[in-house]
Design a protein around this motif. Structure first.
Motif, mmCIF file in Angstrom:
data_model
loop_
_atom_site.group_PDB
_atom_site.id
_atom_site.type_symbol
_atom_site.label_atom_id
_atom_site.label_comp_id
_atom_site.label_asym_id
_atom_site.label_seq_id
_atom_site.Cartn_x
_atom_site.Cartn_y
_atom_site.Cartn_z
ATOM 1 N N GLY A 31 -9.123 22.012 -57.111
ATOM 2 C CA GLY A 31 -10.552 22.312 -57.072
ATOM 3 C C GLY A 31 -10.929 23.051 -58.342
ATOM 4 O O GLY A 31 -10.066 23.357 -59.170
ATOM 5 N N GLY A 32 -12.206 23.367 -58.476
ATOM 6 C CA GLY A 32 -12.655 23.995 -59.716
ATOM 7 C C GLY A 32 -12.463 25.502 -59.768
ATOM 8 O O GLY A 32 -12.721 26.126 -60.796
ATOM 9 N N ILE B 280 -17.134 21.237 -67.944
ATOM 10 C CA ILE B 280 -15.987 21.762 -68.699
ATOM 11 C C ILE B 280 -14.696 21.501 -67.942
ATOM 12 O O ILE B 280 -14.605 21.701 -66.727
ATOM 13 C CB ILE B 280 -16.161 23.278 -68.972
ATOM 14 C CG1 ILE B 280 -17.308 23.474 -69.972
ATOM 15 C CG2 ILE B 280 -14.862 23.896 -69.498
ATOM 16 C CD1 ILE B 280 -17.567 24.910 -70.359
ATOM 17 N N SER B 281 -13.687 21.054 -68.701
ATOM 18 C CA SER B 281 -12.325 20.892 -68.176
ATOM 19 C C SER B 281 -11.442 21.943 -68.827
ATOM 20 O O SER B 281 -11.617 22.266 -70.004
ATOM 21 C CB SER B 281 -11.798 19.502 -68.551
ATOM 22 O OG SER B 281 -10.392 19.450 -68.389
ATOM 23 N N ILE B 282 -10.477 22.491 -68.078
ATOM 24 C CA ILE B 282 -9.571 23.448 -68.727
ATOM 25 C C ILE B 282 -8.271 22.775 -69.167
ATOM 26 O O ILE B 282 -7.372 23.444 -69.671
ATOM 27 C CB ILE B 282 -9.279 24.687 -67.849
ATOM 28 C CG1 ILE B 282 -8.556 24.316 -66.560
ATOM 29 C CG2 ILE B 282 -10.539 25.477 -67.585
ATOM 30 C CD1 ILE B 282 -7.793 25.492 -65.966
#
Ligand code: ADE
Length: 227
Positions: A139-140, A130-132
């Protein structure tokens, strides 16, 4: 619901998870969040979790071994519906994805760093990416915090009736209509009279019309997506 987060920066979650809606979900016992320091799962004596990329190129790559050890130990304890890697090239997060994930019992979120993670993690351990948004974060972690917030507020009982997630922007494919509070007049700027008329039907119709108008003006792609 239980959310396990794997990260090399556990402290980054302290702020977002100790306030507001997430805090409420946690203290009501409706959700539990468990943060795991990836470095605790390496066998390397220097606690390194990254290494140079084969074939060279700039940037370090997160190694598979500590990630595998961490995920495997979690999976031995319970069943996870999704093991999610936060990545700028993942599926773009939207309300429908958050709605689906809010129905899960157990989720793992993996926060990447450096130039990326060993591709074999993505191939063999991760079930969803998933990308926001179409921009690159360092970083994530921030993405994982955003995803966690968007999921937790949907769990029944976390929000009260007044703040119900059903009235959120995007839940009906529209952005929210404008809202007002006291005073009724400020600097000669008035609250729309219809909101004070006491006729619920009229007010609802006005809100719907405004939501539609706003969506057309600001986010026309939402109306096209609904076709
Ligand atoms: N990691 C780095 N950038 C990101 C993004 N835009 N979304 C999710 N994870 C990320």
């Amino acid at each position: 619901m239980r959310i396990d987060i794997i990260t090399i920066f556990p402290e980054m979650f302290q702020g977002p998870f100790s306030e507001s809606i997430i805090k409420r979900g946690l203290s009501k016992g409706l959700v539990s969040i468990h943060i795991h320091q990836l470095r605790d799962f390496t066998t390397d004596k220097h606690k390194r979790v990254d290494d140079y990329a084969f074939s060279g190129g700039a940037g370090m790559v997160m190694m598979i071994e500590p990630v595998d050890r961490c995920i495997t130990s979690l999976k031995a304890q319970r069943t996870y519906e999704e093991i999610i890697y936060l990545s700028p090239d993942g599926l773009l997060l939207n309300q429908a994805i958050s709605n689906q994930l809010s129905l899960c019992e157990n989720l793992i979120l993996l926060c990447g760093h450096y130039k990326g993670i060993d591709e074999r993690i993505r191939e063999h351990l991760i079930t969803k990416e998933i990308s926001i948004g179409n921009y690159v974060l360092s970083g994530g972690e921030l993405a994982a915090a955003v995803l966690t917030d968007s999921i937790i507020r949907l769990i029944p009982g976390v929000l009260n009736d007044e703040t119900s997630a059903l009235s959120d922007s995007f839940q009906d494919g529209l952005v929210s209509p404008p809202v007002y509070t006291r005073p009724r007049v400020y600097n000669n700027w008035e609250v729309p009279a219809v909101l004070l008329c006491g006729d619920d039907k009229k007010i609802d119709a006005w809100k719907y019309e405004k939501a539609l108008e706003r969506t057309a003006q600001r986010r026309p792609e939402l109306l096209r997506d609904n076709d």
